[in-house]
Design a protein around this motif. Structure first.
Motif, short mmCIF file in Angstrom:
data_model
loop_
_atom_site.label_atom_id
_atom_site.label_comp_id
_atom_site.label_asym_id
_atom_site.label_seq_id
_atom_site.Cartn_x
_atom_site.Cartn_y
_atom_site.Cartn_z
N VAL A 1 0.89 5.70 5.96
CA VAL A 1 0.22 6.53 4.94
C VAL A 1 -1.22 6.83 5.31
N SER B 1 -8.13 9.94 -8.11
CA SER B 1 -7.73 10.71 -6.93
C SER B 1 -8.80 11.70 -6.46
N ARG C 1 -0.79 6.26 -2.20
CA ARG C 1 -1.00 7.46 -1.38
C ARG C 1 -0.39 8.70 -2.02
N LYS C 2 0.75 8.55 -2.66
CA LYS C 2 1.40 9.70 -3.29
C LYS C 2 0.51 10.30 -4.37
N GLN C 3 -0.22 9.45 -5.09
CA GLN C 3 -1.06 9.91 -6.19
C GLN C 3 -2.47 10.27 -5.74
N GLU D 1 3.72 0.93 -9.89
CA GLU D 1 3.56 1.93 -10.93
C GLU D 1 2.15 1.89 -11.52
N ASP E 1 5.43 -0.85 -0.83
CA ASP E 1 5.69 0.01 -1.99
C ASP E 1 4.39 0.36 -2.71
N ALA F 1 -0.31 3.16 -8.94
CA ALA F 1 -0.20 4.61 -8.80
C ALA F 1 -0.92 5.32 -9.94
N ALA G 1 2.33 2.97 -0.62
CA ALA G 1 3.00 4.27 -0.64
C ALA G 1 2.82 4.96 -1.99
N ALA G 2 2.90 4.18 -3.07
CA ALA G 2 2.73 4.74 -4.41
C ALA G 2 1.31 5.24 -4.62
N PRO H 1 -3.50 11.87 -2.46
CA PRO H 1 -3.19 12.36 -1.11
C PRO H 1 -4.40 12.72 -0.27
#
Length: 331
Positions: A199, A146, A168-170, A136, A162, A139, A165-166, A172
């Motif tokens: 990712v 970003s 990469r989500k934030q 968290e 985890d 991220a 992945a977190a 992209p």
């Protein structure tokens, strides 16, 4: 050196607060402790900065003492070329090597790259580091960064899937490189490699401990692997060819810009990609490393961006673009 006066050496320890905290698998810190060497000859003063690295048994106090012990040798005619054989690779030699090169350039009225016959550095993109934390927290840090084109993600072992992945989500659109700082194990290596591949991570730094990385030669490497703690100077390159695809050259490990440039030449001849890295430090540490950037696939010179403040006259950063140093700073 053209002045008839012998050079005078001074050195000191400096402390630079970090903006927040900087955390990797081996722990965290809230300040950067650097050692600065200054060599004065006539009207000119050359400067170099290093970061003693506890991973290799270095301390600021011992590094300062090692530098000051070189005063008589300098008075006796020791120059940058002789320094390579007189002092072992490490932080102290880095600071003195860079100070002597800065002095040589100032006395000669040249830029350091001209003196060395090297290409002039150009503005380039540096990575920006995301410290190790919970998925968290990482991220949230990635979301703030970003818009940066290249992020370096500090990982730490179990739970790294985890974390990445977190991130990469934030972020992209950012290119991602990760640095495990020797924290992975044979038990989680392939799982973590797969998580990074999933990712789109471009490069992974030092997944296994130095000296315990033979497994890298026996598995499929879906992401390029970069040696950091496993590589120090030219003599360490040949044995890494089966395990690594790239090497991270840091001036504090190599013992200065003189060896780092020779190391980059040797590494490219062996087929390695080059990453130029840094410790958390001021622009005075980053400036000499800029001479390596024309050969580098990856540039990680964000140390000053992680500080609460940089030294006066530091490098110019425009977002993630870092510019070559002014002569007043170094070289």
């Amino acid at each position: 050196m053209t002045s008839s006066k012998p050079p005078k050496l001074a050195a000191r320890i400096e402390r630079w607060p970090i903006a927040g905290a900087f955390t990797i698998s081996r722990g965290g810190k809230t300040e950067a402790i650097t050692v600065v060497a200054e060599v004065r000859q006539g009207a000119h003063t050359g400067r170099g900065e290093c970061v003693p690295y506890a991973r290799y048994g270095e301390t600021p106090e011992a590094t300062l003492a090692a530098l000051l012990s070189m005063q008589e040798a300098l008075r006796g005619g020791l120059d940058r070329r002789g320094l390579q054989g007189a002092v072992p690779a490490g932080a102290a030699r880095n600071a003195l090597d860079c100070a002597l090169l800065d002095l040589e350039a100032k006395i000669g009225g040249q830029r350091a790259w001209e003196l060395l016959g090297r290409p002039a550095p150009r503005p380039c993109t540096t990575a920006f580091t995301i410290s190790l934390g919970t998925p968290e927290a990482m991220a949230a840090a990635a979301a703030k960064a970003s818009d940066r084109p290249l992020l370096k993600i500090k990982l730490g072992g179990d739970g790294d899937g985890d974390r990445i992945a977190a991130v990469r989500k934030q972020a992209p659109e950012s290119e991602l490189i990760v640095d495990a700082n020797e924290a992975w194990t044979p038990a989680n290596l392939e799982q973590n490699l797969a998580a990074c591949e999933a990712v789109g991570v471009t490069l992974i730094e030092q997944p296994l401990p130095a000296g315990q990385d033979g497994l890298l030669a026996r598995i499929r490497r879906p992401v390029a692997i970069c040696a950091d703690e496993s590589v120090h100077h030219r003599a360490s390159l040949e044995g890494l060819r089966e395990r690594y695809d790239a090497i991270n050259i840091k001036l504090d490990k190599a013992g200065g810009l003189t060896e780092a440039l020779a190391m980059a030449d040797a590494a490219r001849a062996l087929g390695f990609e080059i990453m130029v890295g840094c410790m958390v430090a001021t622009s005075l540490s980053m400036a000499p490393a800029m001479l390596l950037t024309p050969q580098a696939r990856f540039v990680d010179l964000d140390g000053p961006l992680l500080l609460a403040r940089d030294r006066d006259g530091g490098l110019r950063y425009d977002g993630s673009t870092v510019y070559p140093p002014d002569a007043a700073l170094w070289g």
